[in-house]
Design an enzyme around this catalytic site. Structure first.
Site: not given
Length: 246
Positions: A152, A148-149
């Site tokens: 980003h 998820h990170e």
């Protein structure tokens, strides 16, 4: 209670002061070896139960226990992280994509740390992925968090993101929730959210709106939902660097 080297039992019918006198008498009757054994036993019981400790010693004991627990959780997080960086197809793919984008990630810029917020990880614009060891449910949860990170990080490396622009923020949150495995059936079941009809999209919208709500420029839940809805179609269908949704 019977102490080493003594045949005298301290009766429960005695007052505290009387029991203390009997105890002292028994202790004084011990030889040095017996006293050493008893003192070691007493310290072990005190450390285990808190019995016989002053308030300050109890507080220090609690702080030490929390510190030891934190260190254990942190070491587990680091072990899982290092293993996932070597074996997880999802993490390896995102690592390679980030490397191609000129922003390589490894254990040096993915620290395991204690977080106060109800989150399992975070991405800072200075190129650090934070992993919250006190908010992880297991190795699979950490894998999803890292992925998820990393989405980003990929978006920041490849697109001109203004993190204070709610639509920009919403777009990267939509992509991260959708592509990382954050909205798989199992993850949603663990959160107590079950559904069948377009549940992946429903989850992505909900997770993205929750994150956008924390943006300092977001005024309300409706404000966050409006930003997510406005960019949802274009951002949800953008699966780069994947060919399709993971």
């Amino acid at each position: 209670m019977e102490t080493p080297g003594s045949s005298t039992t301290i009766s429960a019918t005695l007052s505290p002061s009387e029991r203390s006198k009997v105890f002292q008498k028994q202790y004084q009757a011990m030889n040095p070896e017996e006293r050493g054994t008893f003192n070691n036993w007493s310290r072990a019981v005190s450390n285990l139960t808190g019995w016989g400790l002053t308030e300050r010693e109890k507080q220090e004991r609690q702080v030490l226990k929390e510190f030891e627990s934190d260190m254990k959780d942190c070491r587990t997080c680091e072990k899982w992280r290092d293993d996932l960086l070597k074996t997880s197809p999802l993490v390896l793919f995102m690592s390679e994509s980030l490397k191609k984008s000129g922003t390589p990630f490894d254990e040096s810029n993915m620290p395991c740390m204690k977080c106060d917020e109800m989150r399992s990880g975070g991405f800072s614009t200075d190129g650090v992925i934070q992993l919250c060891y006190n908010r992880l449910f297991g190795k699979g949860h950490l894998e999803t968090t890292i992925a998820h990170e990393m989405v980003h990080a990929y978006d920041q490396a490849n697109y001109n993101i203004d993190w204070y622009n709610l639509e920009h923020h919403a777009c990267t949150e939509i992509r991260a929730a959708s592509l990382s495995g954050d909205c798989t059936w199992f993850q949603e079941m663990m959160r107590g959210n079950l559904g069948f009809f377009k549940h992946h999209q429903v989850c992505v919208k909900r997770r993205a709106a929750l994150s956008v709500r924390e943006n300092p420029n977001c005024k309300s839940d409706k404000h966050a939902e409006a930003a997510v809805n406005k960019v949802f179609k274009s951002c949800f269908t953008d699966t780069r660097p994947f060919d399709e949704i993971y």
